[in-house]
Design a protein around this motif. Sequence first.
Motif, PDB file in Angstrom:
ATOM      1  N   THR A  10       0.834  -1.205   0.000  1.00 36.80           N
ATOM      2  CA  THR A  10       0.000   0.000   0.000  1.00 36.80           C
ATOM      3  C   THR A  10       0.865   1.249   0.000  1.00 36.80           C
ATOM      4  O   THR A  10       0.629   2.189  -0.770  1.00 36.80           O
ATOM      5  CB  THR A  10      -0.931   0.007   1.227  1.00 36.80           C
ATOM      6  OG1 THR A  10      -1.812  -1.101   1.163  1.00 36.80           O
ATOM      7  CG2 THR A  10      -1.750   1.294   1.281  1.00 36.80           C
ATOM      8  N   ALA A  11       1.878   1.270   0.864  1.00 34.24           N
ATOM      9  CA  ALA A  11       2.758   2.441   0.954  1.00 34.24           C
ATOM     10  C   ALA A  11       3.549   2.641  -0.339  1.00 34.24           C
ATOM     11  O   ALA A  11       3.689   3.774  -0.830  1.00 34.24           O
ATOM     12  CB  ALA A  11       3.701   2.282   2.145  1.00 34.24           C
ATOM     13  N   GLU A  12       4.056   1.562  -0.900  1.00 34.71           N
ATOM     14  CA  GLU A  12       4.844   1.670  -2.135  1.00 34.71           C
ATOM     15  C   GLU A  12       4.018   2.247  -3.278  1.00 34.71           C
ATOM     16  O   GLU A  12       4.537   2.983  -4.126  1.00 34.71           O
ATOM     17  CB  GLU A  12       5.393   0.299  -2.520  1.00 34.71           C
ATOM     18  CG  GLU A  12       6.528  -0.171  -1.620  1.00 34.71           C
ATOM     19  CD  GLU A  12       6.994  -1.574  -1.945  1.00 34.71           C
ATOM     20  OE1 GLU A  12       6.200  -2.332  -2.550  1.00 34.71           O
ATOM     21  OE2 GLU A  12       8.132  -1.914  -1.588  1.00 34.71           O
ATOM     22  N   ASP A  13       2.742   1.932  -3.298  1.00 37.21           N
ATOM     23  CA  ASP A  13       1.846   2.424  -4.351  1.00 37.21           C
ATOM     24  C   ASP A  13       1.694   3.943  -4.303  1.00 37.21           C
ATOM     25  O   ASP A  13       1.296   4.561  -5.293  1.00 37.21           O
ATOM     26  CB  ASP A  13       0.479   1.751  -4.220  1.00 37.21           C
ATOM     27  CG  ASP A  13      -0.464   2.109  -5.358  1.00 37.21           C
ATOM     28  OD1 ASP A  13      -0.086   1.886  -6.524  1.00 37.21           O
ATOM     29  OD2 ASP A  13      -1.558   2.618  -5.084  1.00 37.21           O
ATOM     30  N   GLN A  14       2.021   4.556  -3.158  1.00 38.86           N
ATOM     31  CA  GLN A  14       1.846   5.993  -2.985  1.00 38.86           C
ATOM     32  C   GLN A  14       3.114   6.804  -3.229  1.00 38.86           C
ATOM     33  O   GLN A  14       3.071   8.040  -3.218  1.00 38.86           O
ATOM     34  CB  GLN A  14       1.334   6.285  -1.567  1.00 38.86           C
ATOM     35  CG  GLN A  14       0.011   5.636  -1.236  1.00 38.86           C
ATOM     36  CD  GLN A  14      -1.077   6.057  -2.200  1.00 38.86           C
ATOM     37  OE1 GLN A  14      -1.293   7.259  -2.422  1.00 38.86           O
ATOM     38  NE2 GLN A  14      -1.767   5.087  -2.785  1.00 38.86           N
ATOM     39  N   VAL A  15       4.246   6.145  -3.440  1.00 39.45           N
ATOM     40  CA  VAL A  15       5.514   6.865  -3.617  1.00 39.45           C
ATOM     41  C   VAL A  15       5.408   7.817  -4.806  1.00 39.45           C
ATOM     42  O   VAL A  15       4.956   7.434  -5.893  1.00 39.45           O
ATOM     43  CB  VAL A  15       6.684   5.880  -3.805  1.00 39.45           C
ATOM     44  CG1 VAL A  15       7.952   6.625  -4.221  1.00 39.45           C
ATOM     45  CG2 VAL A  15       6.936   5.109  -2.506  1.00 39.45           C
ATOM     46  N   GLY A  16       5.803   9.059  -4.593  1.00 38.57           N
ATOM     47  CA  GLY A  16       5.735  10.086  -5.623  1.00 38.57           C
ATOM     48  C   GLY A  16       4.591  11.058  -5.457  1.00 38.57           C
ATOM     49  O   GLY A  16       4.563  12.104  -6.123  1.00 38.57           O
ATOM     50  N   TYR A  17       3.656  10.743  -4.579  1.00 38.64           N
ATOM     51  CA  TYR A  17       2.538  11.666  -4.321  1.00 38.64           C
ATOM     52  C   TYR A  17       3.086  12.946  -3.692  1.00 38.64           C
ATOM     53  O   TYR A  17       3.850  12.909  -2.720  1.00 38.64           O
ATOM     54  CB  TYR A  17       1.523  11.021  -3.385  1.00 38.64           C
ATOM     55  CG  TYR A  17       0.332  11.910  -3.067  1.00 38.64           C
ATOM     56  CD1 TYR A  17      -0.831  11.835  -3.823  1.00 38.64           C
ATOM     57  CD2 TYR A  17       0.381  12.824  -2.019  1.00 38.64           C
ATOM     58  CE1 TYR A  17      -1.929  12.641  -3.531  1.00 38.64           C
ATOM     59  CE2 TYR A  17      -0.714  13.634  -1.727  1.00 38.64           C
ATOM     60  CZ  TYR A  17      -1.853  13.541  -2.484  1.00 38.64           C
ATOM     61  OH  TYR A  17      -2.929  14.352  -2.196  1.00 38.64           O
ATOM     62  N   LEU A  18       2.674  14.109  -4.237  1.00 39.36           N
ATOM     63  CA  LEU A  18       3.153  15.409  -3.772  1.00 39.36           C
ATOM     64  C   LEU A  18       2.113  16.098  -2.899  1.00 39.36           C
ATOM     65  O   LEU A  18       0.923  16.122  -3.221  1.00 39.36           O
ATOM     66  CB  LEU A  18       3.470  16.313  -4.964  1.00 39.36           C
ATOM     67  CG  LEU A  18       4.615  15.843  -5.873  1.00 39.36           C
ATOM     68  CD1 LEU A  18       4.651  16.684  -7.146  1.00 39.36           C
ATOM     69  CD2 LEU A  18       5.947  15.922  -5.146  1.00 39.36           C
ATOM     70  N   GLY A  19       2.548  16.650  -1.766  1.00 41.04           N
ATOM     71  CA  GLY A  19       1.678  17.489  -0.958  1.00 41.04           C
ATOM     72  C   GLY A  19       1.190  18.677  -1.768  1.00 41.04           C
ATOM     73  O   GLY A  19       1.894  19.194  -2.640  1.00 41.04           O
ATOM     74  N   LYS A  20      -0.045  19.133  -1.488  1.00 41.08           N
ATOM     75  CA  LYS A  20      -0.697  20.146  -2.319  1.00 41.08           C
ATOM     76  C   LYS A  20      -0.627  21.539  -1.690  1.00 41.08           C
ATOM     77  O   LYS A  20      -0.729  21.700  -0.479  1.00 41.08           O
ATOM     78  CB  LYS A  20      -2.169  19.768  -2.541  1.00 41.08           C
ATOM     79  CG  LYS A  20      -2.371  18.334  -3.011  1.00 41.08           C
ATOM     80  CD  LYS A  20      -1.581  18.002  -4.263  1.00 41.08           C
ATOM     81  CE  LYS A  20      -1.762  16.566  -4.683  1.00 41.08           C
ATOM     82  NZ  LYS A  20      -0.864  16.185  -5.805  1.00 41.08           N
ATOM     83  N   LYS A  21      -0.522  22.532  -2.566  1.00 42.27           N
ATOM     84  CA  LYS A  21      -0.455  23.920  -2.113  1.00 42.27           C
ATOM     85  C   LYS A  21      -1.786  24.400  -1.548  1.00 42.27           C
ATOM     86  O   LYS A  21      -1.840  25.226  -0.635  1.00 42.27           O
ATOM     87  CB  LYS A  21      -0.038  24.824  -3.266  1.00 42.27           C
ATOM     88  CG  LYS A  21       0.214  26.269  -2.879  1.00 42.27           C
ATOM     89  CD  LYS A  21       0.618  27.105  -4.099  1.00 42.27           C
ATOM     90  CE  LYS A  21       1.937  26.626  -4.668  1.00 42.27           C
ATOM     91  NZ  LYS A  21       2.401  27.489  -5.785  1.00 42.27           N
ATOM     92  N   THR A  22      -2.876  23.888  -2.098  1.00 43.27           N
ATOM     93  CA  THR A  22      -4.222  24.257  -1.652  1.00 43.27           C
ATOM     94  C   THR A  22      -5.061  22.990  -1.524  1.00 43.27           C
ATOM     95  O   THR A  22      -4.631  21.908  -1.931  1.00 43.27           O
ATOM     96  CB  THR A  22      -4.908  25.211  -2.648  1.00 43.27           C
ATOM     97  OG1 THR A  22      -5.070  24.527  -3.905  1.00 43.27           O
ATOM     98  CG2 THR A  22      -4.093  26.477  -2.850  1.00 43.27           C
TER      99      THR A  22
END
Length: 240
Positions: A10-22
């Motif tokens: 599950t965690a590996e599937d999320q690698v690369g997700y960027l936190g959002k400015k808004t």
Amino acid sequence: MTPQERLIATAEDQVGYLGKKTNAQLDDPKANPGGRWNKYARDLDALSDFYNGGKNGYDWCDVFVDWCLVQTFGRKLGQELLAQPDRSLGAGTGYSLGYYKARGQFFSSPRPGDQIFFGDANTTWHTGIVTAVKDGYVHTIEGNAGNPSAVRSCKYPLRYYKIKGYGRPDWSLAPNDNDKEDDDMTYYKTINDVPSYYKDAVQKAMSAGALNGTGNGELNVSEDLCRTLTVLDRLGKLDS
């Protein structure tokens, strides 16, 4: 797969997700980068009493770990594995560490599936999921890591001085995949019962005619199928 392997997947599937400015485009891994808004806090906030209040827009490393446990095992079991009560303070790293300690589940040596904590004698400031321990290093996946804020794979020497220790879920509570009985599986009766983090993918499958339910408004879709549809949706396989 073991429960630990399922969590790590599950965690590996999320690698690369960027936190959002808004608070926008939260489901797009790359869009609107440069801030602390994220889908993980949104989904857990939607459970209303998971935390002691809304957490979106704040530091989210611990929220990411919590989301991975809930995404993998469902709310009830995920929360028990995290050693957290309802309306917990578990979005804060120091509080999460304390919940493990209170149950005697905090250790100095890591195993895959552990929750790693970073800090010093006075403060705990970061956390992630241990994915491997090899060649003198502990490998992790962490939310809210680096610049820009993102889900990232990291590694540290086992004796890295900022590692405070490891919270270990009680994995005896979580069956291996081949031990699960169909009767123990979670089912959602209608689309309104499907958690928000699965709903878009399930609705796409319904629109395509792949899920028809019983014809009287009942869907009776399993959580495992919802999870599979969600992964397929992220890969673009459900788009027409």
